[in-house]
Design a protein around this motif. Sequence first.
Motif, PDB file in Angstrom:
ATOM      1  N   VAL A 161       0.836  -1.148  -0.026  1.00  0.00           N
ATOM      2  CA  VAL A 161       0.034   0.221  -0.059  1.00  0.00           C
ATOM      3  C   VAL A 161       0.843   0.902  -0.048  1.00  0.00           C
ATOM      4  O   VAL A 161       1.827   1.370   0.886  1.00  0.00           O
ATOM      5  CB  VAL A 161      -1.016   0.018   1.157  1.00  0.00           C
ATOM      6  CG1 VAL A 161      -1.845   1.306   1.189  1.00  0.00           C
ATOM      7  CG2 VAL A 161      -1.859  -1.171   1.218  1.00  0.00           C
ATOM      8  N   LEU A 165      -2.206   0.159  -4.741  1.00  0.00           N
ATOM      9  CA  LEU A 165      -1.624  -1.153  -4.305  1.00  0.00           C
ATOM     10  C   LEU A 165      -0.721  -1.603  -5.404  1.00  0.00           C
ATOM     11  O   LEU A 165      -1.068  -1.604  -6.571  1.00  0.00           O
ATOM     12  CB  LEU A 165      -3.041  -2.041  -4.178  1.00  0.00           C
ATOM     13  CG  LEU A 165      -4.004  -1.794  -3.169  1.00  0.00           C
ATOM     14  CD1 LEU A 165      -5.214  -3.021  -3.233  1.00  0.00           C
ATOM     15  CD2 LEU A 165      -3.441  -2.204  -1.818  1.00  0.00           C
ATOM     16  N   ASP A 197      -6.530 -11.569  -2.347  1.00  0.00           N
ATOM     17  CA  ASP A 197      -6.783 -10.236  -2.581  1.00  0.00           C
ATOM     18  C   ASP A 197      -7.812  -9.759  -1.630  1.00  0.00           C
ATOM     19  O   ASP A 197      -7.672  -8.541  -0.867  1.00  0.00           O
ATOM     20  CB  ASP A 197      -7.504 -10.046  -3.897  1.00  0.00           C
ATOM     21  CG  ASP A 197      -7.442  -8.639  -4.367  1.00  0.00           C
ATOM     22  OD1 ASP A 197      -6.367  -7.937  -4.038  1.00  0.00           O
ATOM     23  OD2 ASP A 197      -8.397  -8.325  -4.670  1.00  0.00           O
ATOM     24  N   ARG A 224      -6.038  -9.454   1.778  1.00  0.00           N
ATOM     25  CA  ARG A 224      -5.193  -8.222   1.850  1.00  0.00           C
ATOM     26  C   ARG A 224      -5.951  -7.054   1.885  1.00  0.00           C
ATOM     27  O   ARG A 224      -5.474  -6.026   2.518  1.00  0.00           O
ATOM     28  CB  ARG A 224      -4.249  -8.360   0.475  1.00  0.00           C
ATOM     29  CG  ARG A 224      -3.462  -6.976   0.115  1.00  0.00           C
ATOM     30  CD  ARG A 224      -2.942  -7.185  -1.271  1.00  0.00           C
ATOM     31  NE  ARG A 224      -2.105  -6.350  -1.618  1.00  0.00           N
ATOM     32  CZ  ARG A 224      -1.575  -5.896  -2.702  1.00  0.00           C
ATOM     33  NH1 ARG A 224      -2.015  -6.370  -4.138  1.00  0.00           N
ATOM     34  NH2 ARG A 224      -0.787  -4.720  -3.166  1.00  0.00           N
ATOM     35  N   LYS A 225      -6.910  -6.762   1.173  1.00  0.00           N
ATOM     36  CA  LYS A 225      -7.513  -5.438   1.196  1.00  0.00           C
ATOM     37  C   LYS A 225      -8.216  -5.431   2.637  1.00  0.00           C
ATOM     38  O   LYS A 225      -8.466  -4.273   3.023  1.00  0.00           O
ATOM     39  CB  LYS A 225      -8.637  -5.427   0.197  1.00  0.00           C
ATOM     40  CG  LYS A 225      -8.139  -5.282  -1.193  1.00  0.00           C
ATOM     41  CD  LYS A 225      -8.933  -5.221  -2.085  1.00  0.00           C
ATOM     42  CE  LYS A 225      -8.477  -4.703  -3.701  1.00  0.00           C
ATOM     43  NZ  LYS A 225      -9.706  -4.605  -4.563  1.00  0.00           N
ATOM     44  N   GLN A 226      -8.671  -6.359   3.315  1.00  0.00           N
ATOM     45  CA  GLN A 226      -9.336  -6.289   4.620  1.00  0.00           C
ATOM     46  C   GLN A 226      -8.155  -5.999   5.416  1.00  0.00           C
ATOM     47  O   GLN A 226      -8.367  -4.832   6.156  1.00  0.00           O
ATOM     48  CB  GLN A 226     -10.056  -7.594   5.135  1.00  0.00           C
ATOM     49  CG  GLN A 226     -10.492  -7.627   6.395  1.00  0.00           C
ATOM     50  CD  GLN A 226     -11.600  -6.651   6.796  1.00  0.00           C
ATOM     51  OE1 GLN A 226     -12.290  -6.180   6.060  1.00  0.00           O
ATOM     52  NE2 GLN A 226     -11.648  -6.345   7.915  1.00  0.00           N
ATOM     53  N   GLY A 250      -7.318  -2.093   4.767  1.00  0.00           N
ATOM     54  CA  GLY A 250      -8.154  -1.140   5.251  1.00  0.00           C
ATOM     55  C   GLY A 250      -8.211  -0.946   6.601  1.00  0.00           C
ATOM     56  O   GLY A 250      -8.308   0.164   7.087  1.00  0.00           O
ATOM     57  N   ALA A 280     -10.132   4.860   0.829  1.00  0.00           N
ATOM     58  CA  ALA A 280      -9.588   3.476   0.423  1.00  0.00           C
ATOM     59  C   ALA A 280     -10.357   2.366   1.554  1.00  0.00           C
ATOM     60  O   ALA A 280     -10.756   1.600   1.045  1.00  0.00           O
ATOM     61  CB  ALA A 280      -8.286   3.414   0.351  1.00  0.00           C
ATOM     62  N   TYR A 317     -12.170  -0.994   0.801  1.00  0.00           N
ATOM     63  CA  TYR A 317     -11.500  -2.375   1.112  1.00  0.00           C
ATOM     64  C   TYR A 317     -12.220  -3.141   2.078  1.00  0.00           C
ATOM     65  O   TYR A 317     -12.273  -4.465   2.092  1.00  0.00           O
ATOM     66  CB  TYR A 317      -9.917  -2.138   1.614  1.00  0.00           C
ATOM     67  CG  TYR A 317      -9.039  -1.559   0.314  1.00  0.00           C
ATOM     68  CD1 TYR A 317      -9.286  -1.259  -0.985  1.00  0.00           C
ATOM     69  CD2 TYR A 317      -7.950  -0.986   0.841  1.00  0.00           C
ATOM     70  CE1 TYR A 317      -8.382  -0.941  -1.746  1.00  0.00           C
ATOM     71  CE2 TYR A 317      -7.041  -0.272  -0.003  1.00  0.00           C
ATOM     72  CZ  TYR A 317      -7.414  -0.420  -1.355  1.00  0.00           C
ATOM     73  OH  TYR A 317      -6.508   0.202  -2.254  1.00  0.00           O
TER      74      TYR A 317
END
Length: 301
Positions: free
Chosen positions: A125, A136, A145, A148-150, A153, A206, A210
Amino acid sequence: MKYFQFFIISIFCLAICSCKKTIDLYPESNLNTGTFYSTYGEIQAGVSGCYSSMRNPQLREWQLTELRSDNSWMGVTGSTNSFNRDLSDLDQFIPATTHAGLYSYWQDSYNNIRNCNVVLQKLGVSYDASSGTIGLANITTPVSDVDRKQFAGEALFIRAHHYFNLVRLFGGVFLIDRTITPTESLVINRSSAADIYKFIEADLKAASVYLSNLKYTQLILPANIANLGKTNAWAAKALLGKVYLTQNKKTEAITQLQDVITNSGYSLQASYANVFSIFTEMNSEILFAVRYKAGGLGQGS
């Protein structure tokens, strides 16, 4: 003798040459940021550490906020006790630059900002200051994915939380969006308050994309109850709405807050007492809370 002299000179030259480079290796016997965060479990542990470290600034936060408002009253203004004196100075808006409470709050906030930055860098990030957006990059860490986003975030939300408090207390502060060395820190200047708010907005925008957007009614189901204490998209949007209101951006705030009111599943409790009752912890009125272990001492009190 000539052989001996040649040997001594050779050793001396070797010693001089070998000192041209600094040997700086990660210790193999300790956990460190260079080799950690290589698995799902290690990243999860890092994010948990970011949550845990939100407690430290709160030990002092009430002194810098509630104590200085009309919601509280300093009853021993003439005390010579050092702790009471520190509180009184804050209450009267005359703290010294060496004030222990200010120092602790500042240090604890930036320590956890660093924790978040370490996790975010490992997740690829980055912040683009020119466009005010979060990006990203490709990573090799074996996480999906979605996960990763969780994780990203959650760390973005926590970082934004700290910066929102810092900018309201101190104005323009140091914008640190990555891990830096002590040497680098010496040449970084304070950013403007406008740039800090731009940074906070980027993090929360973001994060709201996410993070999980499960409704509150879904979160309290047995299958999801373990995630009830984590931040989610609704908490990010609510905080973003508050950030907009603080800047008098009412139109932008309405968009975020109306979305939370209409779609999040969160709602007001039937009575004010329910909001803080130990029997209704993490109720429908709590979008996000820094949680503590139960107990009568220290941070668990």
